[in-house]
Design an enzyme around this catalytic site. Sequence first.
Site, mmCIF file in Angstrom:
data_model
loop_
_atom_site.group_PDB
_atom_site.id
_atom_site.type_symbol
_atom_site.label_atom_id
_atom_site.label_comp_id
_atom_site.label_asym_id
_atom_site.label_seq_id
_atom_site.Cartn_x
_atom_site.Cartn_y
_atom_site.Cartn_z
ATOM 1 N N ASP A 2 -11.367 2.242 3.589
ATOM 2 C CA ASP A 2 -11.678 0.815 3.493
ATOM 3 C C ASP A 2 -13.184 0.593 3.317
ATOM 4 O OD1 ASP A 2 -9.536 -1.064 3.667
ATOM 5 O OD2 ASP A 2 -9.204 -0.529 5.775
ATOM 6 N N GLN B 248 -4.817 -1.679 9.453
ATOM 7 C CA GLN B 248 -4.689 -3.014 8.875
ATOM 8 C C GLN B 248 -5.263 -4.052 9.847
ATOM 9 O OE1 GLN B 248 -3.632 -3.528 5.718
ATOM 10 N NE2 GLN B 248 -3.973 -5.722 5.900
ATOM 11 N N LYS C 234 0.837 -1.207 0.000
ATOM 12 C CA LYS C 234 0.000 0.000 0.000
ATOM 13 C C LYS C 234 0.872 1.258 0.000
ATOM 14 C CE LYS C 234 -3.758 -2.570 2.083
ATOM 15 N NZ LYS C 234 -4.520 -2.989 3.274
#
Length: 287
Positions: free
Chosen positions: A119, A96, A52
């Site tokens: 997200d 995460q 990422k």
Amino acid sequence: MAIILDGKKLAQKIKDNLKAQTIRLTEKGKTPGLAVIIVGNNSASRIYVNSKKRACAEIGIYSEEYALPEDTSEKELLELIEKLNKNSDIDGILVQLPLPGHIDEKAVINAISPGKDVDAFHPVNVGKIMIGDYDFLPCTPAGVIELINESGIDLEGKECVVIGRSNIVGKPMSMLLLHKNATVTICHSKTVNLAETVRRADVVVAAVGRAQLINGDMIKEGAVVIDVGMNRLEDNTLAGDVHFESCAKKAYAITPVPGGVGPMTIAMLMKNTVKSASLACSRGGVE
Ligand code: GUN
């Protein structure tokens, strides 16, 4: 032999486009910014976070990484999120998952400002996706839709079978397919006849986390097969949820692992970050 849906190539095309948008935003004084938080030493998470960060650098997105120790308290993590929520240099916040067991994942997701939730895990964004009125699409399902579009098939009226009902992939995936006017079935661990159900599908999306669960005997001739799985076999090689060789013989199009859905998930995260910055820019939140 099936068409191989090349996620790496498609992701690159999307990232090139985002790079151009990022240059334009930067010229207006709004460089997109992403904060990535990782807690503990999960090796798979470390690999994802590195990818990422690399994608951010490639596109010109400003990124900050917070690598916190395993024993970080929930309170400390929530305080960091609160600080990032208020930081106008940051347009996206990604924590995460999975988190260490002593941290309540739900509390953490709820703490992220919905406007920076790239997200699309926050309940507000999940609800918006449900009613088809959203700013951010969840990254993996959005990447899958792009790959299906790439196969050239129109989802309207198609029988789509999603295997897996996770909050991250299976459930939002079904909703995006429904928005495309597909007929959607969700299979899970209690599904009575998985093979028979999958055999009906024009489009199969496997997102269950079991190596090579879906084999060629379960695939209808001419189906599109999308593999979200990423599993390690005993010999340490990577395998999807789909048995590639046997399914490729029957499918019209199929994604490989690696190089299919994975790169698309990252491209979609970048897309959400640029969109968030763009929304902030049009709100006039630039000094
Ligand atoms: N862990 C596995 N997939 C994801 C994802 O898409 N986002 C986050 N934040 N964590 C993950």
